[in-house]
Design an enzyme around this catalytic site. Structure first.
Site, short mmCIF file in Angstrom:
data_model
loop_
_atom_site.label_atom_id
_atom_site.label_comp_id
_atom_site.label_asym_id
_atom_site.label_seq_id
_atom_site.Cartn_x
_atom_site.Cartn_y
_atom_site.Cartn_z
N GLY A 175 -8.55 -2.35 33.30
CA GLY A 175 -9.44 -1.65 32.39
C GLY A 175 -10.09 -2.63 31.43
O GLY A 175 -9.53 -3.71 31.18
N GLN A 198 -14.40 -5.57 23.98
CA GLN A 198 -13.72 -6.75 24.52
C GLN A 198 -14.70 -7.78 25.09
O GLN A 198 -14.31 -8.91 25.35
CB GLN A 198 -12.74 -6.35 25.62
CG GLN A 198 -11.52 -5.60 25.10
CD GLN A 198 -10.56 -5.30 26.22
OE1 GLN A 198 -10.73 -4.35 26.96
NE2 GLN A 198 -9.55 -6.13 26.38
N CYS A 246 -2.88 -6.60 27.69
CA CYS A 246 -4.32 -6.48 27.37
C CYS A 246 -4.99 -7.82 27.63
O CYS A 246 -4.43 -8.86 27.28
CB CYS A 246 -4.46 -6.09 25.90
SG CYS A 246 -6.16 -5.95 25.35
N LEU A 247 -6.18 -7.77 28.20
CA LEU A 247 -6.91 -9.01 28.49
C LEU A 247 -7.28 -9.76 27.21
O LEU A 247 -7.53 -10.95 27.24
CB LEU A 247 -8.18 -8.71 29.31
CG LEU A 247 -7.94 -8.15 30.72
CD1 LEU A 247 -9.26 -7.77 31.37
CD2 LEU A 247 -7.19 -9.15 31.59
N HIS A 285 -5.19 3.35 26.23
CA HIS A 285 -5.35 1.95 25.80
C HIS A 285 -6.84 1.60 25.61
O HIS A 285 -7.23 1.04 24.58
CB HIS A 285 -4.70 1.04 26.86
CG HIS A 285 -4.83 -0.42 26.60
ND1 HIS A 285 -3.75 -1.23 26.36
CD2 HIS A 285 -5.91 -1.23 26.52
CE1 HIS A 285 -4.17 -2.47 26.16
NE2 HIS A 285 -5.47 -2.49 26.26
N GLU A 286 -7.65 1.94 26.60
CA GLU A 286 -9.07 1.56 26.54
C GLU A 286 -9.82 2.36 25.47
O GLU A 286 -10.67 1.81 24.77
CB GLU A 286 -9.74 1.74 27.91
CG GLU A 286 -9.14 0.92 29.04
CD GLU A 286 -8.97 -0.57 28.74
OE1 GLU A 286 -9.71 -1.12 27.90
OE2 GLU A 286 -8.06 -1.18 29.33
N HIS A 310 -9.38 0.98 22.05
CA HIS A 310 -10.24 -0.18 21.78
C HIS A 310 -11.54 0.25 21.09
O HIS A 310 -12.08 -0.49 20.26
CB HIS A 310 -10.62 -0.88 23.08
CG HIS A 310 -9.65 -1.94 23.53
ND1 HIS A 310 -9.35 -3.05 22.76
CD2 HIS A 310 -8.93 -2.07 24.67
CE1 HIS A 310 -8.48 -3.81 23.42
NE2 HIS A 310 -8.21 -3.24 24.57
ZN ZN Z 1 -6.92 -3.94 26.01
#
Ligand code: ZN
Length: 159
Positions: free
Chosen positions: A46, A51, A89-90, A131-132, A135
């Site tokens: 995701g 991000q 998380c990236l 999670h997304e 953000h």
């Molecule tokens: Zn994330």
């Protein structure tokens, strides 16, 4: 098609509340394509627009390979149950945490054609929705984690 730079923790962009998309312009469509490329290149499941430095309410998800969900202005409209699990998380490379999320989540969003769509997810997909979407409000999973894994635990995970 392009791979975008992923913003890492410490960058203010990740802490801002994103603005809704009002008109789905060619630029937004390009962003969706680029976000999918970026997510795949980074081996993520995701990615949210902040991000990649864009403060818009846009998320892409690919929990099941080949089945990409593109969510514009997404909202969670239903949750059920509880599910404790591992999350990464990236934007926080090399870190992992234990996070309790709902077991079931239903979201409503616009797709790239401006049509209202609803998706239901359980387990990992439900986790990913939460999670997304967090953000988009400047929230990171480390804020809501039950706890973050220690270095030893992460090494064990890798081994
Ligand atoms: Zn994330």
């Amino acid at each position: 098609m392009a791979k975008l730079n992923i913003v890492k923790i410490g960058d203010d962009t990740l802490r801002k509340v994103c603005r809704p998309v009002e008109i789905i312009t060619p630029r937004i469509l390009q962003l969706l394509d680029d976000m999918v490329d970026t997510m795949r290149a980074a081996d993520g499941v995701g990615l949210a627009a902040p991000q990649v430095g864009v403060l818009r309410r846009i998320v892409v998800i690919e929990v099941e390979e080949g089945s990409v969900l593109e969510l514009i202005n997404p909202e969670i409209i239903e949750v059920k149950g509880k599910n404790e699990g591992l999350e990464g998380c990236l934007s926080l490379p090399g870190q992992w945490g234990i996070v309790t999320r709902p077991m079931y989540v239903k979201v409503r969003a616009l797709n790239r054609y401006g049509k209202v769509v609803e998706y239901e997810g359980e387990d990992l997909l439900a986790r990913c929705f939460c999670h997304e979407l967090d953000h988009l409000d400047g929230k990171l999973y480390c804020d809501v984690a039950d706890r973050m894994l220690t270095k030893d635990e992460i090494e064990e995970l890798r081994g």
